[in-house]
Design a protein around this motif. Sequence first.
Motif, PDB file in Angstrom:
ATOM      1  N   ALA A 161      42.025  33.699  43.882  1.00 34.99           N
ATOM      2  CA  ALA A 161      43.396  33.762  44.379  1.00 34.99           C
ATOM      3  C   ALA A 161      44.313  33.895  43.163  1.00 34.99           C
ATOM      4  CB  ALA A 161      43.711  32.471  45.135  1.00 34.99           C
ATOM      5  N   PRO A 162      45.443  34.542  43.288  1.00 34.34           N
ATOM      6  CA  PRO A 162      46.007  35.158  44.492  1.00 34.34           C
ATOM      7  C   PRO A 162      45.679  36.649  44.633  1.00 34.34           C
ATOM      8  CG  PRO A 162      47.668  35.034  42.781  1.00 34.34           C
ATOM      9  CD  PRO A 162      46.404  34.512  42.178  1.00 34.34           C
ATOM     10  N   VAL A 257      51.233  32.126  45.991  1.00 36.33           N
ATOM     11  CA  VAL A 257      52.019  31.598  44.879  1.00 36.33           C
ATOM     12  C   VAL A 257      53.477  31.392  45.293  1.00 36.33           C
ATOM     13  CG1 VAL A 257      52.769  32.055  42.557  1.00 36.33           C
ATOM     14  CG2 VAL A 257      50.488  32.728  43.277  1.00 36.33           C
ATOM     15  N   PRO A 263      46.654  28.561  42.769  1.00 36.34           N
ATOM     16  CA  PRO A 263      45.425  29.359  42.658  1.00 36.34           C
ATOM     17  C   PRO A 263      44.296  28.588  41.980  1.00 36.34           C
ATOM     18  CG  PRO A 263      47.313  30.669  42.053  1.00 36.34           C
ATOM     19  CD  PRO A 263      47.811  29.270  42.215  1.00 36.34           C
ATOM     20  N   THR A 328      38.660  28.405  30.421  1.00 35.68           N
ATOM     21  CA  THR A 328      39.828  29.132  29.899  1.00 35.68           C
ATOM     22  C   THR A 328      41.043  28.998  30.799  1.00 35.68           C
ATOM     23  OG1 THR A 328      39.204  31.151  31.025  1.00 35.68           O
ATOM     24  CG2 THR A 328      38.340  30.843  28.816  1.00 35.68           C
ATOM     25  N   THR A 329      40.963  28.121  31.817  1.00 34.45           N
ATOM     26  CA  THR A 329      42.109  28.026  32.727  1.00 34.45           C
ATOM     27  C   THR A 329      43.093  26.963  32.282  1.00 34.45           C
ATOM     28  OG1 THR A 329      40.923  26.463  34.106  1.00 34.45           O
ATOM     29  CG2 THR A 329      40.803  28.774  34.733  1.00 34.45           C
ATOM     30  N   GLY A 330      42.892  26.404  31.102  1.00 37.89           N
ATOM     31  CA  GLY A 330      43.831  25.403  30.619  1.00 37.89           C
ATOM     32  C   GLY A 330      43.664  24.067  31.302  1.00 37.89           C
TER      33      GLY A 330
ATOM     34  N   ILE C 182      46.215  36.285  38.414  1.00 35.52           N
ATOM     35  CA  ILE C 182      45.737  35.669  37.187  1.00 35.52           C
ATOM     36  C   ILE C 182      45.414  36.764  36.162  1.00 35.52           C
ATOM     37  CG2 ILE C 182      43.947  34.210  36.159  1.00 35.52           C
ATOM     38  CD1 ILE C 182      43.547  32.977  38.913  1.00 35.52           C
ATOM     39  N   ASP C 195      43.755  31.685  30.238  1.00 34.33           N
ATOM     40  CA  ASP C 195      44.234  32.422  31.405  1.00 34.33           C
ATOM     41  C   ASP C 195      45.718  32.195  31.638  1.00 34.33           C
ATOM     42  OD1 ASP C 195      41.638  33.059  31.638  1.00 34.33           O
ATOM     43  OD2 ASP C 195      41.225  31.811  33.388  1.00 34.33           O
ATOM     44  N   MET C 197      47.888  31.526  34.579  1.00 37.12           N
ATOM     45  CA  MET C 197      47.697  31.138  35.969  1.00 37.12           C
ATOM     46  C   MET C 197      49.047  31.050  36.677  1.00 37.12           C
ATOM     47  SD  MET C 197      44.383  30.349  36.236  1.00 37.12           S
ATOM     48  CE  MET C 197      44.384  29.337  37.693  1.00 37.12           C
ATOM     49  N   PRO C 198      49.132  31.592  37.899  1.00 40.54           N
ATOM     50  CA  PRO C 198      50.376  31.430  38.653  1.00 40.54           C
ATOM     51  C   PRO C 198      50.625  29.940  38.934  1.00 40.54           C
ATOM     52  CG  PRO C 198      48.938  33.058  39.675  1.00 40.54           C
ATOM     53  CD  PRO C 198      48.143  32.380  38.620  1.00 40.54           C
ATOM     54  N   ARG C 200      51.407  27.582  37.021  1.00 39.95           N
ATOM     55  CA  ARG C 200      50.757  26.701  36.067  1.00 39.95           C
ATOM     56  C   ARG C 200      51.189  27.146  34.674  1.00 39.95           C
ATOM     57  NH1 ARG C 200      46.135  23.493  36.379  1.00 39.95           N
ATOM     58  NH2 ARG C 200      45.000  23.277  34.434  1.00 39.95           N
TER      59      ARG C 200
END
Lengths: 652, 280, 419
Positions: A161-162, A257, A263, A328-330, C182, C195, C197-198, C200
């Motif tokens: 997503a999204p 979003v 997401p 890697t998405t923090g 993303i 990344d 991220m929406p 975020r």
Amino acid sequence: MEAALKSAYTEKDHAPQPAVRPWFFTRPTAKTGIVSWLTTVDHKKIGLLYGMFSLFFFLVGGFEALLIRVQLAVPNNTFLTHQLYNEMFTMHATTMIFLAVMPLSAAFFNYLMPLQIGARDVAFPRLNGFAFWVFLAGAIILNVGWFTKAGAPDVGWFGYAPLTSNQFSTHFKGDVSTDLWVMGLQILGVSSVIGSLNFIVTIINMRAPGLTMMRLPVFTWMTLFTAFLIILSFPAITIALVELMMDRSFGTGFFEVSKGGLPILWQHLFWIFGHPEVYILILPAMGIVSEILPTFSRKPLFGYPIVVFSGAVIGFLGFGVWSHHMFTTGLGTMATAAFSLATMAIAVPTGVKIFNWIGTLWGGQIHTRTPMMFALGFIWMFMMGGFSGVMHSAAPADAQQQDSYFVVAHFHYVLIGGSIFALLAGIHFYFPLVFGRMVSEFWGKLSFWVIFIGFNVTFFPMHFLGLNGMPRRTAVYDGNMGWNEGNLIASIGAFILGIGIFIYFVVIVYTYAKGKKIKRDPWDARTLEWAVPSVPPPEHNFHVTPTVHARDAFWYEKTHAKEIAEENALHAKEEESHGGIHMPSQSWFPILTACGMLFGGLCFAHHFFPGAIVGGVLTFLGVIGWAFEGPGGYHLHLDKDGNVKPDHGDSH
Amino acid sequence: MSAHAGTIDHHHDHTTTTGIPNKKLFMWAFLASDCMFFAALISTHVIYRLHPTPDSPDVLKIFSIELTSFSTFILLMSSLLMALAVGASQKGKVEATRKMILGTIFFGLIFLGCQVYEFNHFVHLGLTLKSSMFGATFYTLTGTHGVHVAIGVVWLVLTYIRTFKPADASKSWIARAVTQFVAFSVATVAFMVVMLAVTHAGAEHGYNLGALVKGVEHSLVATIVFGVSSAILVALSRSSWAVDFGEANAIDVEGMGLYWHFVDIVWIIIFTVVYLLEYL
Amino acid sequence: MSFATISRRLATATAVALLPLFTSGWLTGPQSTFETKGPVARSQLDVFYVTLWVTMIVFVLVAGVLAYATLKYKARKEDAEKPMPPQGHGNPFVELGLIALSIAALVVIAVPTLRAIWYTYDVPEEQRANAYEVTAHGLQWWFKFEYPAEQIDGTGALVNANELVIPAGRPVRVNLRTADVIHSFWVPKLAGKVDMMPNRGNHLWLQADEPGYFWGQCAEFCGESHAVMRFRVIALAEPDFAAWVAKQKQPARTVVAAPEQPKLVAAGYIPLVNPKRNAPGYTAEFDADPMGHWIAKQEVDAGEDVALALRGRAVFKEKACITCHAVRGHDGLGVNGPDLTHFGSRTTVAAGLLENSKVNLHRWITEPNNVKPGNKMYMGVNGMAGYMTADPKGDMTVAHIKVSDDEARALVEYLHSLK
């Protein structure tokens, strides 16, 4: 004698008077022909159905892979459009995972597990058939997009997503490719969960006398763990898909979003499923290899309890490492560190399995027949995939590797080098059991070497491509990046691999039709599935339910032939006095119910809700019919040579 | 020789390796799986309560905690009746089993009715699936639970009908079973329509006898349909013949009971997390 | 000897061991994770080398035993008469010993991993005051870079598209945002990816040791044209960077009107022929010295056709380009597309895909969908039409803006005049 005809438990007659049944409750009895397949409840036939369809989809997925490799063979290629390429890699992954490896594992579960535990069928035979037909329904829904204007799903196999929302994935009105993906996966989930529940009950409850848990063949153990992983992990993705479906069909905002959706939540839900899924794909393979290695080393599995226990630990830890797909998405330092360490920890039980396989070889007499070649190839390739996996577990290193071709190399080493090699080994190993014919040693080994070489030529260069900065899922790349040689070699390798797979299948099909016929137990095997009285096994599997005295039950049987023969003769008499061999009746309801789901699913994916309701009602009617039809069954009686008497016994 | 020496006829005798009936084990495994379904849904709800979106409504102004507490209590009581039904079936008391199942169905329907009313009411207050993230998570979570209860009710109804299966296998009972099922479905829907009309009338005119009459007046057709279908049900609620339903079927009732209790327990969690915690 | 020193030495040894691969070009290239040019990428590479060494050693040991066992215990013809091997079930001490060894090996990996996780997460405390901050926005399929420290009076922060210019030798903290799906920000030579991220707020930090020109690419699948969503990072020495910022803050350059006619049909007309779909976007000269090209791009092109550029400015307005593109000081105000105020000073066009040459820009303007399928300039964005627009039924698109070859040439001249 009168008393013996009564059940000890219900105090009822074994064969009550025949009921008056309306036409729709008449049980089909065909043993050959199309009806016998459509209505089958025989775990062996269902296993074969799973096997045939999963191999078909394996070839479809392989074809998609070849198209991908053609596109990437040279820089700036125009063979596929970006859109078609995106559909191709999405469907390649989805097909290989959900329609090839999982059902091929299910084929082995179905065919072998009841034989390994000395049962005549699974606990719920009709439900077993249902699981297969639902699988087929899901497979159809996933692939139907190829034949529509919208095309196949194009959001990647983890559908982040999204990108899956209406705004980003619906390119024109009536573009339902993402809806088909959502619905297809939900229906496949239903199939997997139902099948797994059945296996769990079967393994726990239907073991032959004397077959304690710690005597179970390792493959059966791995079936059990896989089944538990499936029932506990699939709900997460199902709910994620339901939420996505609500977003797409009813305007909710779970992952929207603009409506405050997160997401990242999709990623958590997906990978809580997705990581156990990795073990769902590899544990059955490990089980198969753990059967093949002892057989061809002519000694028992080294450290059986530890192999079993490590399987359990892998399954358990498998639920605690999902976020390593999200380094890697923090996530923040603490979460990254925790998942990094947990991921390293899971390497230990995995390594233990490799040690034990080597321990099994050590001191044995290793016969390098074709299945053994594939099994040894499995150890090598899986080991390499494992090591690149350890590299990913170090989160800072993974920051460079994530979503690069290094990852692509890694998971193909564990999924092809691991799962597929073991499954191909299993097909060779069990071919004599299932079809009573033997694959030619020369052609089998030739296919192995071509596959082995092709596989490594394809995927080994990808390690370098990834470390050299090539991201995955890219339809084109520029010629100045230093990726040209690696990609060209990989594409050549893919065709070698394709040729190897082609040889493999031609040989299998040839052997099926014209291969050398053999007697039972051609490999001098160790576990109970080989104790069947003939190959292919009779419908009732065993003339007498076997009694198990040791871990490698069939090995014990062969070394204590006289004692076992006496015991079996005694038990045969008892069984006959109990009314004969009880077999489940066939039924139309599993496939009818699955048809309802197929129809409803297709309509729902196309946002045609009246049709979806009709499909739901059909499913409901199917379930009701199923319930009121009753399990049913009949008795077989054997003559003194072990042949089924022509009178097929009394049904009830 | 092992402890299990001797043949086992799995499909027939219900004797299993562990001694636990297959259906029971199946149900336990399924409930483990179902736990994860609800875990995922409840997590979604909690996560979005912790990261509320700007459009979040004032939940306390929407909830009617009295009504939900009442329906929670009703669902708990239905579990008691379910347990009694299981007990009765294990003793082979068909008539008592039927009564307890009917009671469970009735309480389950009251719960569902409350939920239908609640949803209806909330929608009037402007809380819909689309209106806010809270609406999305709330309806999806409680709706999924409601579907579980509804499936449980249908299952109970089918089991109830099953208790009339004649022991004489040559006697056909399909027409009877279908009639009973249809009557049940029609009566349920009609009853819900009537109840909704009555509650709405109550909300307008105050909760008194007049409102009841008004509500019935507003839904006259539904009331008549309900009356007729109930009469059919009552007429079909007796069996003079020997039935094929006894201790052997207790396992089916027990499996259903496990499911029903599970759905109740899940509701306790949902009630706590979704409703009560809002009042902290 | 500290752990860091050991791992550094191991890393050097590994680099030497991998030399043959480097020299043959397998591990070198614009996005090589081995040719690190900054401390973050270096720290990540060090961890990689540790994992590589540990796994290599374990691999050699285990594979050696496996190969030995396979060969040594392979059944031979004469074995047929031999008795069965002993039917033993294993040895718990061997198992426990191996488990302990595996755990020890993992600890060796875990320690530097943990150190690097904290180091790479954010700019180290002592350098934080010195850090330069930029915000990177991912959009389908391009990057927008915002410089919050560089405010322009009346219009907000300085923005640039697809080319992130940073000061060299100074930590840069990049805030990562996205406007749609993303994306992932990845410049392999400077830092691993994080990344976008929406909903975020992510960030990463990087530092370029020396001035240089670095390739980057979106690393998370983000839709149809993900493969061609690329960008550049250009690190400049501190004074150069300051000069660049000062120049960028200026409004768009306006060419001085010239008397002659644009060379549309007259002598000097060079037809611009679009290359085929997916044709390479770079010349060999560019590849050889991208930084030199970048420096050259900062200056006004020689042989500028002023009249044509002026006509281009009119076309830019007529064709409604201004609704999505901003050209500060000229007509554009739009925010949906990249800011083109200093477009002529960029080395790339179409999100780092093509070298910013006349023929490539012409190709991009006339056939955008062939360059980057599904792009918003072609398909429309946020309810606004692009080259195409939705028909009332919503399931097809019809042409909306048409740009002729002449108009495109004028636009090219205009855009290239925006230095």
